[in-house]
Design a protein around this motif. Sequence first.
Motif, PDB file in Angstrom:
ATOM      1  N   PRO A  52       0.837  -1.223   0.000  1.00 35.06           N
ATOM      2  CA  PRO A  52       0.000   0.000   0.000  1.00 35.06           C
ATOM      3  C   PRO A  52       0.859   1.256   0.000  1.00 35.06           C
ATOM      4  N   THR A  54      -0.534   4.280   0.045  1.00 39.92           N
ATOM      5  CA  THR A  54      -1.297   5.356   0.691  1.00 39.92           C
ATOM      6  C   THR A  54      -1.013   5.465   2.178  1.00 39.92           C
ATOM      7  N   ASP A  55      -0.245   4.511   2.768  1.00 42.01           N
ATOM      8  CA  ASP A  55       0.072   4.598   4.194  1.00 42.01           C
ATOM      9  C   ASP A  55       0.965   5.800   4.459  1.00 42.01           C
ATOM     10  N   GLN A  57       3.210   6.002   6.756  1.00 37.09           N
ATOM     11  CA  GLN A  57       4.554   5.477   6.945  1.00 37.09           C
ATOM     12  C   GLN A  57       4.499   3.965   6.831  1.00 37.09           C
ATOM     13  N   HIS A  58       5.356   3.411   5.968  1.00 32.46           N
ATOM     14  CA  HIS A  58       5.355   1.980   5.691  1.00 32.46           C
ATOM     15  C   HIS A  58       6.809   1.507   5.610  1.00 32.46           C
ATOM     16  N   THR A  62       7.690   3.516   2.048  1.00 32.45           N
ATOM     17  CA  THR A  62       8.286   4.816   2.404  1.00 32.45           C
ATOM     18  C   THR A  62       9.741   4.918   1.954  1.00 32.45           C
TER      19      THR A  62
END
Length: 397
Positions: A52, A54-55, A57-58, A62
């Motif tokens: 994803p 749209t997170d 922070q990932h 990211t």
Amino acid sequence: VYALRTPMLELANNYPDVAQEYFVSKLQSMGPNTLPRAAELGCLKLVTILFPVTDFQHPITTPAAVLADHWAAQIAALGASGLGDLVSDALMLWEVIYCFVVPAKRFSPAFFRLGTALLGACCAGSAAGRSERAEAAQAILGLLRRMLDILTQTDVAAARIAGAELVRPELQRLICADEREFLPGPLQEALKAFAAELGTGSCRTEETTAGGADDGILVPLRLFQEAPAQIKMLDPIFHDIGDRAGRNSGGMEMSETKLLQRRLNKERRSAMRQLSRDATVIQQLQSGKDTDRRVKRVRERKRVAGLMDQERDMIKQLATENTGFMDTSLRRYSAGKERKKQNQRMGGNATVDNRSEKDARPRQATGKQASTASSEQGGALAGGKSKKKKGGKIRGK
């Protein structure tokens, strides 16, 4: 890639830990100094498909987005003349950044800088007689316009800055360049139309936050859109001179502070009463437990004492059975019997020796004893004669 999107998503959902470990190791192997090629760009494309974006922070998307943005800024710094053979790689990287930015509705200056650099490189190629570069330039213009429209819906100020500071100067340079005469007519018209739209402030007419049509004037940013906080107005309370505060105050109105203080005192007293009741109940429960423990201890003590009494009686009974203490054939019962036997005195001045001599001498019978002895002798003789007579009488017959 798009044909295999569904199987890859199913595989990543079935083995999420393995997918995360693989892409973490791949991102660690790719650094800022790595030259992006097909393998690295394909890895970033897979990240946009499987994870994803749209997170906020990932752990995967990211760092991948930051790395792609860095690569785009480095390639855009080369300029339209410095891209050369990197146009295809730059286009693929631009598409990857678009997949990162558009779903999450984020602002990326590197996206617009790389887009304008690609637009300049395609226009230069089109002026050199390569028709496919003109079609690529038309597509780049359409994608830039679409990105600005999307950014206008989320952040008007960012869209104005991107259009005025990043896209429009490059369009003006391409329109005023010497090789613009060699550009195809449709491409020149598209460049001029896009520059004119950016000159008015937006690609399409939007309503600003201040109201009315947007004519390109930037609206000042405001921290708070709602009305500022108002100061609380306190109504005064007037009391008569004779009024006194207390229980007998009658209908006198009390201030809010006094009411809160009285309510606080009432709640405190209520809490103290409740705590006292709880303490009493707890004390009763503890007293009941102590009483039960004491009764059980007394009952156990009595039971043990009874067992010990029974054991003591049993030991005494066993001690008096078959011990030989009362059997005089085995031992004398009296402890002083031997001492008495060793004592030679008997009674008065008599001793054992005197008693034996006295018993050896004949005794003289008294009157009563003599009559008794003669009667006994006469009876004995009479008895003897009767027996003989009886026997003789039987023989005579």
